[in-house]
Design a protein around this motif. Sequence first.
Motif, short mmCIF file in Angstrom:
data_model
loop_
_atom_site.label_atom_id
_atom_site.label_comp_id
_atom_site.label_asym_id
_atom_site.label_seq_id
_atom_site.Cartn_x
_atom_site.Cartn_y
_atom_site.Cartn_z
N ASN A 40 0.84 -1.19 0.00
CA ASN A 40 0.00 0.00 0.00
C ASN A 40 0.88 1.24 0.00
OD1 ASN A 40 0.80 0.55 2.76
ND2 ASN A 40 -0.80 -0.84 3.47
N TRP A 86 1.15 5.34 1.47
CA TRP A 86 0.67 6.44 2.29
C TRP A 86 1.60 7.62 2.03
CZ3 TRP A 86 4.28 7.85 6.10
CH2 TRP A 86 5.23 6.89 6.42
N ARG A 135 5.60 10.08 -0.85
CA ARG A 135 4.99 8.76 -0.70
C ARG A 135 5.94 7.77 -0.04
NH1 ARG A 135 3.65 9.83 -5.98
NH2 ARG A 135 5.35 8.49 -6.70
N ALA A 144 -8.55 -0.25 1.01
CA ALA A 144 -8.50 1.21 0.88
C ALA A 144 -9.79 1.87 1.33
CB ALA A 144 -8.18 1.60 -0.56
N GLN A 180 -5.03 4.13 2.87
CA GLN A 180 -3.75 3.90 2.23
C GLN A 180 -4.01 3.34 0.84
OE1 GLN A 180 -0.98 1.81 4.75
NE2 GLN A 180 -0.72 3.59 6.04
N GLY A 181 -3.28 3.85 -0.14
CA GLY A 181 -3.61 3.59 -1.53
C GLY A 181 -3.15 2.24 -2.03
N TYR A 186 -8.36 0.55 -8.56
CA TYR A 186 -9.13 1.79 -8.58
C TYR A 186 -10.44 1.67 -9.34
CZ TYR A 186 -5.87 4.69 -6.02
OH TYR A 186 -5.11 5.22 -5.01
N ALA A 204 -11.37 7.47 -3.58
CA ALA A 204 -10.02 7.65 -4.08
C ALA A 204 -9.41 9.02 -3.79
CB ALA A 204 -9.99 7.40 -5.58
N LEU A 232 -6.28 9.16 -1.38
CA LEU A 232 -5.36 8.04 -1.41
C LEU A 232 -4.09 8.42 -2.16
CD1 LEU A 232 -7.83 5.09 -2.17
CD2 LEU A 232 -6.96 5.86 0.07
N SER A 266 -2.02 6.84 -3.99
CA SER A 266 -1.72 6.30 -5.32
C SER A 266 -2.78 6.62 -6.35
CB SER A 266 -1.52 4.78 -5.24
OG SER A 266 -2.63 4.14 -4.63
N THR A 267 -3.73 7.52 -6.02
CA THR A 267 -4.64 8.02 -7.04
C THR A 267 -3.81 8.57 -8.21
OG1 THR A 267 -6.31 8.57 -5.39
CG2 THR A 267 -6.45 9.71 -7.49
#
Length: 367
Positions: free
Chosen positions: A148, A150, A274, A308, A313-314, A321, A329, A332, A334-335
Motif C-alpha cells: 500500500n 501512504w 509517498r 483502501a 492507504q492507496g 481503482y 479515491a 489516497l 496512489s490516485t
Amino acid sequence: MRDVGIDRRALLRRVGGIAAGVATTSLTACETGADRDSTGTKGAKGSKTLVVRDAGGTYGAANRKAVYDPFTKETGIRIKVVNPLYEEMLAQIKKGRPRFDVMDTNMADLARFHQEDAIEELDYDRLKHAKDAGIAESLLTSYGLGKNYWASVMAYRTDAFGGKKPETWADFWDTKAFRGSRALQGSVDFPELEFALLADGVPLHKLYPLDVDRAFKALDEIKGSVRTFWEDGAVPGELLDRKEVVASRVWNGRLQDLIQRGAPLAYQWNGARRQSNGYGIPKGAENPDAAYRLIDFALRPEVQANTAKIYPQGPVVPIAYTNLSENDATNLASTPGHLASSFDLDVEWWLKNKDTVTKRWRKWMRA
C-alpha cells in the motif's frame, strides 16, 4: 522508523467497531479466541495458523476485516497477529526463532532486514497477482513487496488566507503571502528535507540525492514561523482545528474525522512524499507456504480496493481503482493524479544518510 497510524476514532467507525490492539512490543494484540488457542499446529478445522506481524491499532483492525478474515474464510488458514517493533523482530530472527511468518511493515525496515541478512529472498513465481499487475518496480524488491501507499502531505485551514489556498511547498514557505504559524514534524519520521528543497525550487525528479546543506538553508528561512515540531500524528489536526497554526505537514488520512465534522481544513497533494508498507518473510519462518498465499491474496485488486475503503492507504495494484468510487479515491496516495504530482521517498538514500541527517535535524530543531 515508526509505523504510521491514522485517526483512531474515525477509522474504528469505518472498520465497523472492530476492537483494535495498540501497537506495542507485545505479542498478543489483534488475536481472536481461536488464534490464542493455536500454536501453529493443526487447528480445529485441520488448518494451520499463520502468524503475521503488523502495526496493530486501526491499521491492524482494517487488515483483519479486509484481508485476514476473508483469507481465513477462503483457505481455512487462521491468522494470528503480533506487533513487535523492528529491534525485537530482528533479535528473534537472529536467534533463529522468529515468532511470526510474514512481516507487514514499511519498505525501509524491510530493506534494513535485508542488510542484516534477516529476510528471505522472495520467489515471485509464487505470487501470481504480482505478475503484470502494474506494481511499481521500486516495490518489487528481492526482499519485500509493497502492499500500500501512504504519504506526507501539506494541510491547511481553508479560512486562513482570504480565499487563497497554498498550492505548493513554496507557498507553505511564503509567510508573507500566506501569513500565520506553521507546524512541522519532529523526529517521528524522516526529516523534512525534501519539502524544503521543493520550496527552494528543486524539481520533483531532481530531488535525490538530496542537497542537505541547501535544504537546511531553506529550513532556516521558515523556522521563525514554526510554532511546534510534532511527534504524534494526531497533533497537526489538533493544532489546525484550534487555529494554533494555519498550515502543517501531516500524514494523509489524519484530518478525515475533523473534515467530516465540518472543520475548515484541506489537504494539498502537490509535492507529497509517498512511502509504502510491504510484505516480507523472515528467515526461519515456520510457515512460508501460507505466508506466500496471504501475500498473493492481499494483492488481488478487489482485496486492495476493500482495504483502501476501510483504511486510507492507496492500492499498489492500479486496477484496484476500478473498484473505488471517486470519493473513496480522493485522499489516497496512489490516485493517478496524486502519483503525477508527488514523489517516492528514496529508501536507499535515506538508509545511507538517515543517522547523520537526523542528528543534524535534531540539533537544528533545538537551536
